[in-house]
Enzyme design. Structure first.
Site, short mmCIF file in Angstrom:
data_model
loop_
_atom_site.label_atom_id
_atom_site.label_comp_id
_atom_site.label_asym_id
_atom_site.label_seq_id
_atom_site.Cartn_x
_atom_site.Cartn_y
_atom_site.Cartn_z
N ASP A 29 0.75 -1.22 0.08
CA ASP A 29 -0.01 0.12 -0.07
C ASP A 29 0.94 1.17 0.12
O ASP A 29 1.92 1.42 0.69
CB ASP A 29 -0.99 -0.27 1.43
CG ASP A 29 -2.09 0.94 1.09
OD1 ASP A 29 -3.04 0.48 1.00
OD2 ASP A 29 -1.76 2.18 1.28
N ASN A 86 -12.85 -3.27 2.28
CA ASN A 86 -13.94 -2.10 2.31
C ASN A 86 -15.00 -2.01 1.19
O ASN A 86 -14.49 -2.43 0.07
CB ASN A 86 -13.03 -0.79 2.38
CG ASN A 86 -12.34 -0.58 3.62
OD1 ASN A 86 -12.76 -1.15 4.87
ND2 ASN A 86 -10.98 -0.16 3.59
N VAL A 95 -10.66 2.85 -3.67
CA VAL A 95 -10.39 2.42 -4.82
C VAL A 95 -11.32 1.50 -5.41
O VAL A 95 -11.57 0.17 -4.71
CB VAL A 95 -9.11 1.98 -5.02
CG1 VAL A 95 -8.51 1.41 -6.41
CG2 VAL A 95 -7.98 3.02 -4.81
N HIS A 99 -10.23 -5.34 -3.17
CA HIS A 99 -8.97 -5.52 -2.86
C HIS A 99 -9.08 -5.86 -1.32
O HIS A 99 -9.69 -5.59 -0.76
CB HIS A 99 -8.04 -4.49 -2.85
CG HIS A 99 -8.40 -3.10 -2.58
ND1 HIS A 99 -9.20 -2.53 -3.31
CD2 HIS A 99 -8.24 -2.49 -1.35
CE1 HIS A 99 -9.57 -1.42 -2.68
NE2 HIS A 99 -9.03 -1.16 -1.35
N HIS A 101 -6.88 -5.95 2.06
CA HIS A 101 -5.74 -5.45 2.83
C HIS A 101 -5.30 -6.47 3.74
O HIS A 101 -5.96 -7.15 4.69
CB HIS A 101 -6.18 -4.27 3.63
CG HIS A 101 -6.65 -3.04 3.11
ND1 HIS A 101 -5.93 -1.88 2.77
CD2 HIS A 101 -7.96 -2.90 2.59
CE1 HIS A 101 -6.72 -0.88 2.06
NE2 HIS A 101 -7.92 -1.51 1.97
P1 DGP Z 1 -9.78 1.43 0.21
O1 DGP Z 1 -9.96 2.52 0.93
O2 DGP Z 1 -10.03 0.05 0.87
O3 DGP Z 1 -10.26 1.50 -1.10
O4 DGP Z 1 -7.99 1.28 -0.02
C1 DGP Z 1 -7.28 1.79 -0.93
C2 DGP Z 1 -5.66 1.65 -0.48
O5 DGP Z 1 -5.15 1.74 -1.91
C3 DGP Z 1 -5.56 2.64 0.29
O6 DGP Z 1 -5.12 2.28 1.57
C4 DGP Z 1 -4.41 3.57 -0.51
C5 DGP Z 1 -3.79 2.87 -1.68
N1 DGP Z 1 -3.44 3.28 -2.76
C6 DGP Z 1 -4.27 4.12 -3.37
N2 DGP Z 1 -3.51 4.70 -4.39
C7 DGP Z 1 -2.32 3.71 -4.53
C8 DGP Z 1 -1.42 3.74 -5.52
O7 DGP Z 1 -1.38 4.29 -6.51
N3 DGP Z 1 -0.52 2.72 -5.15
C9 DGP Z 1 -0.36 1.97 -4.24
N4 DGP Z 1 0.33 0.95 -4.03
N5 DGP Z 1 -1.58 1.89 -3.19
C10 DGP Z 1 -2.50 2.83 -3.61
#
Ligand code: DGP
Length: 114
Positions: A29, A86, A95, A99, A101
């Protein structure tokens, strides 16, 4: 428009990828909330848990066996960890590409803030 995670899966956007196979990709993340914070995503774009089809059952199971293996590889399996998905606004989803976590490496505290 492809999601950020589709762009990571295709290699268009850089990420610290820790695992990849024909069905899932896992990467660290960008804003880690714990010493270990890995996202495990299906290569197939499924926006939310609400969009999972019955035929995706094996794929969803695979997300969890990959999470289990990564927890072992990261050395957090014995102390424990948390797996979170989520969904939509109240779930705090940012996003819209499904996914899991994988969080660990320290005590994570209460499951949900009150
Ligand atoms: P959620 O809130 O469950 O949709 O989590 C989305 C997660 O994605 C958040 O913890 C930050 C991560 N994230 C957002 N943009 C990027 C990215 O460009 N690269 C990576 N590696 N993680 C990202």
């Amino acid at each position: 428009m492809p999601t950020l995670f589709e762009r990571i899966i295709s290699g268009d956007l850089p990420a610290d990828v820790v695992y990849r196979d024909e069905r899932v990709t896992a990467f660290r993340d960008i804003h880690p909330r714990a010493p270990v914070h890995i996202l495990i995503v299906p290569n197939k774009p499924i926006p939310t848990v609400n969009d999972i089809d019955d035929e995706d059952a094996s794929l969803i199971g695979h997300l969890y066996t990959v999470a289990r293996d990564l927890a072992r590889r990261e050395g957090i399996a014995e102390d424990g960890y948390r797996l979170i998905i989520n969904c939509n606004a109240h779930g705090g989803q940012e996003v819209y590409h499904l996914h899991v976590h994988l969080l660990g490496g320290r005590p994570l505290g209460p499951m949900v803030s009150t």
